[in-house]
Scaffold this motif. Structure first.
Motif, PDB file in Angstrom:
ATOM      1  N   PHE A  52       0.443  -0.971   0.126  1.00 27.46           N
ATOM      2  CA  PHE A  52      -0.104   0.369   0.204  1.00 27.46           C
ATOM      3  C   PHE A  52       1.007   1.149   0.117  1.00 27.46           C
ATOM      4  O   PHE A  52       0.208   2.694  -0.005  1.00 27.46           O
ATOM      5  CB  PHE A  52      -0.959   0.017   0.768  1.00 27.46           C
ATOM      6  CG  PHE A  52      -2.195  -1.696   1.757  1.00 27.46           C
ATOM      7  CD1 PHE A  52      -2.005  -2.396   2.249  1.00 27.46           C
ATOM      8  CD2 PHE A  52      -2.316  -1.247   0.817  1.00 27.46           C
ATOM      9  CE1 PHE A  52      -2.264  -3.097   2.747  1.00 27.46           C
ATOM     10  CE2 PHE A  52      -3.875  -2.099   0.312  1.00 27.46           C
ATOM     11  CZ  PHE A  52      -3.166  -3.551   1.563  1.00 27.46           C
ATOM     12  N   GLN A  53       2.294   1.325  -0.210  1.00 28.63           N
ATOM     13  CA  GLN A  53       2.990   2.728  -0.061  1.00 28.63           C
ATOM     14  C   GLN A  53       2.894   2.962  -1.343  1.00 28.63           C
ATOM     15  O   GLN A  53       2.972   2.476  -2.552  1.00 28.63           O
ATOM     16  CB  GLN A  53       4.236   1.894   0.083  1.00 28.63           C
ATOM     17  CG  GLN A  53       4.118   1.506   1.445  1.00 28.63           C
ATOM     18  CD  GLN A  53       6.533   1.729   2.278  1.00 28.63           C
ATOM     19  OE1 GLN A  53       6.686   0.259   1.516  1.00 28.63           O
ATOM     20  NE2 GLN A  53       6.338   2.449   3.474  1.00 28.63           N
ATOM     21  N   SER A  54       2.885   4.250  -1.503  1.00 28.08           N
ATOM     22  CA  SER A  54       3.219   4.957  -2.583  1.00 28.08           C
ATOM     23  C   SER A  54       4.703   4.728  -2.519  1.00 28.08           C
ATOM     24  O   SER A  54       5.672   5.492  -2.698  1.00 28.08           O
ATOM     25  CB  SER A  54       2.958   6.125  -2.405  1.00 28.08           C
ATOM     26  OG  SER A  54       3.347   7.475  -2.982  1.00 28.08           O
ATOM     27  N   GLU A  57       6.673   8.509  -2.942  1.00 33.52           N
ATOM     28  CA  GLU A  57       6.185   9.018  -1.798  1.00 33.52           C
ATOM     29  C   GLU A  57       8.159   8.581  -1.059  1.00 33.52           C
ATOM     30  O   GLU A  57       8.257   8.730   0.087  1.00 33.52           O
ATOM     31  CB  GLU A  57       5.318   9.050  -0.675  1.00 33.52           C
ATOM     32  CG  GLU A  57       4.047   9.819  -0.698  1.00 33.52           C
ATOM     33  CD  GLU A  57       4.397  11.102   0.134  1.00 33.52           C
ATOM     34  OE1 GLU A  57       3.851  12.013  -0.501  1.00 33.52           O
ATOM     35  OE2 GLU A  57       4.842  10.379   1.726  1.00 33.52           O
ATOM     36  N   GLU A  58       8.222   7.236  -0.994  1.00 28.90           N
ATOM     37  CA  GLU A  58       8.737   6.468  -0.655  1.00 28.90           C
ATOM     38  C   GLU A  58      10.817   6.061  -0.549  1.00 28.90           C
ATOM     39  O   GLU A  58      11.735   5.866  -0.092  1.00 28.90           O
ATOM     40  CB  GLU A  58       8.647   4.953  -0.079  1.00 28.90           C
ATOM     41  CG  GLU A  58       7.300   4.837   0.410  1.00 28.90           C
ATOM     42  CD  GLU A  58       6.821   5.289   1.854  1.00 28.90           C
ATOM     43  OE1 GLU A  58       8.077   5.549   2.736  1.00 28.90           O
ATOM     44  OE2 GLU A  58       6.301   6.006   2.600  1.00 28.90           O
ATOM     45  N   GLY A  79       6.681  -1.683   4.714  1.00 28.38           N
ATOM     46  CA  GLY A  79       7.322  -0.831   4.585  1.00 28.38           C
ATOM     47  C   GLY A  79       8.100  -0.813   3.443  1.00 28.38           C
ATOM     48  O   GLY A  79       8.321  -1.970   3.434  1.00 28.38           O
ATOM     49  N   ARG A 253       0.294   3.199  -6.623  1.00 29.04           N
ATOM     50  CA  ARG A 253       0.177   4.041  -5.909  1.00 29.04           C
ATOM     51  C   ARG A 253       1.081   4.715  -5.384  1.00 29.04           C
ATOM     52  O   ARG A 253       2.561   4.231  -5.787  1.00 29.04           O
ATOM     53  CB  ARG A 253      -1.301   3.627  -4.717  1.00 29.04           C
ATOM     54  CG  ARG A 253      -0.211   3.384  -3.899  1.00 29.04           C
ATOM     55  CD  ARG A 253      -1.079   2.260  -2.513  1.00 29.04           C
ATOM     56  NE  ARG A 253      -2.357   1.314  -3.993  1.00 29.04           N
ATOM     57  CZ  ARG A 253      -4.091   1.565  -3.124  1.00 29.04           C
ATOM     58  NH1 ARG A 253      -3.913   2.698  -2.641  1.00 29.04           N
ATOM     59  NH2 ARG A 253      -4.598   1.533  -4.238  1.00 29.04           N
TER      60      ARG A 253
END
Lengths: 253, 92
Positions: A52-54, A57-58, A79, A253
Motif C-alpha cells: 500500500f505504499q506510494s 513517497e518512499e 514498509g 499508488r
C-alpha cells in the motif's frame, strides 16, 4: 522431541533478483501443499515497498536507477525495506492451525518467535516489538510482513547481517521530519545487524542453520530439503512477468 | 489533489491523497506502511468513497469495512475517518 509435522526447506544456492524472489514467494503461496520455510538472499540490492505504499513517497527513483538498485512492490503490506546483506525468510503455514489462534497480531508474534529462538542460539536476547518487528536492545534487527490467500499465511521477513546505512538512506525518502542530519544519526541508531552485534565475520551458513532450527523448534516441524517443482517454477515465471516486472503494479499508488 | 499524513502512535503511517470537488470526494488514494486484509479490498474502499460528502463518507467507510470483513493493522478506521475529515475541513 517428537516431530509431528513435516515441512519443506527451500534454500537457494545463489542470490536472486527482487522480482524473482517475490514471484517465488507468490508461487509457493498459490501452490501450497504443506509448510514451507524458504531462505534466500538478494542480488542486486533492492528496495521492496509495501503493498500500500506510494512509490514516489518512499523511494528515490533516480538514485536507485542510477545505482542499479532494483525496486519491487510486495504483495504484503508494511514498509519500505532495503535488501542487501541479509537473509530473508518466507514461511508458509495454514491460517487454521494448532499453534496460534486465527488472530493477526498473535500470528505475527508466534512466527517471529522462530527468529527470536534462532537469535537465542547465537546468545542474542531479542524481543518481539508489535506490530511486526524484532529488536535487540530496542534496535531493530528484523522486520516482516504477512499476507493470506486461500487459507494459507505467507509471512516473509528479513534478518540483517550487515547494513550500509549510507546507501539505504539514499534509496529511501525519509519524511521531512527526519531529514536533518541529527535525525539521520538517530534513524541509524534504531537499527542493528549481526555484524555489529557479533563483532566478527558472519558465516551465512551458520545463521541459516540456526534459522532452520528456530523454525523447527518453534513449530515442531521436521524440514526436508526441497527445490521448486516444475509447476512452482512456471507459476513464478508467469508471476514475475505479469506482476513484479509490470510497471502498472509497481506504480499502483 | 492534496496530501494528508498521520503517523499513528504505536502504529503505522497513513497517507491520503485526496481531491474534493463541490464538497464531495472526487479522487482518493490511501497509502502507507499499514496492513489491510484482504489486500485487494483497498480499491473497493477507495472507489466506494468517491462521491461521498462530509456527512456520508464515514458511514460509507464503516459499511464497506463491515460488509467485506476488512481487517486493518497499524491503522484504525477512526484514523482514516479523522484524516479525511481534516481534508474536508481544509478544502472549505
Amino acid at each position: 522431541m517428537n516431530t509431528i509435522n513435516s515441512g519443506r526447506l527451500i534454500i537457494h544456492k545463489k542470490p536472486q533478483n527482487a522480482s524473482d524472489n517475490m514471484a517465488i514467494d507468490y508461487s509457493l503461496l498459490l501452490n501450497y501443499k504443506k509448510p514451507i520455510l524458504r531462505l534466500y538472499t538478494w542480488s542486486p540490492p533492492a528496495i521492496s515497498i509495501g503493498r500500500f505504499q506510494s512509490l514516489r513517497e518512499e523511494v528515490n527513483l533516480e538514485y536507485c536507477q542510477n545505482n542499479n538498485i532494483d525496486i519491487v512492490r510486495r504483495i504484503t503490506g508494511g514498509g519500505a525495506v532495503f535488501h542487501d546483506q541479509e537473509i530473508t525468510y518466507s514461511f508458509f503455514i495454514p491460517e487454521i492451525n494448532h499453534y496460534f489462534p486465527n488472530d493477526l497480531s498473535r500470528s505475527y508474534q508466534y512466527i517471529c518467535n522462530s527468529i527470536i529462538k534462532a537469535l537465542a542460539y547465537l546468545n542474542l536476547k531479542a524481543e518481539f516489538k508489535p506490530i511486526n518487528d524484532i529488536v535487540i536492545n530496542q534496535k531493530k534487527i528484523s522486520g516482516c510482513a504477512q499476507t493470506r490467500k486461500r487459507g494459507v499465511i505467507l509471512q516473509h521477513g528479513t534478518l540483517l547481517i550487515g547494513l550500509n546505512t549510507k546507501t539505504m538512506f539514499k534509496c529511501l525518502k525519509i519524511s521531512k521530519e527526519k531529514i536533518a542530519d541529527k535525525n539521520i544519526v538517530k534513524a541509524e541508531d534504531r537499527v542493528t545487524c549481526l555484524d555489529r552485534l557479533l563483532k566478527s565475520n558472519i558465516d551465512y551458513q551458520i545463521i541459516i542453520n540456526f534459522l532452520v532450527k528456530g523454525f523447527s523448534d518453534n513449530f515442531d516441524i521436521h524440514f526436508t530439503a526441497s527445490d521448486l517443482n516444475d509447476k512452482e517454477k512456471l507459476t513464478a515465471k508467469m508471476i514475475a512477468m505479469n506482476i513484479f516486472n509490470n510497471n502498472r503494479w509497481l506504480n499502483d499508488r | 489533489m492534496a496530501i494528508f499524513r498521520k503517523k499513528i502512535p504505536g502504529g503505522k503511517l497513513l497517507i491520503i491523497n485526496i481531491r474534493i470537488n463541490n464538497g464531495k470526494i472526487a479522487k482518493l488514494c490511501i497509502s502507507g506502511d499499514f496492513f489491510l486484509y484482504p489486500e485487494r479490498k483497498i480499491y473497493l474502499m477507495e472507489n466506494q468513497l468517491i462521491g461521498t460528502d462530509i456527512k456520508s463518507y464515514s458511514i460509507a467507510l464503516k459499511n464497506i469495512i463491515s460488509e467485506h470483513k476488512i481487517k486493518l493493522l497499524g491503522i484504525g478506521i477512526k484514523d482514516i475517518i479523522d484524516l479525511i475529515k481534516l481534508a474536508f475541513n481544509e478544502y472549505d
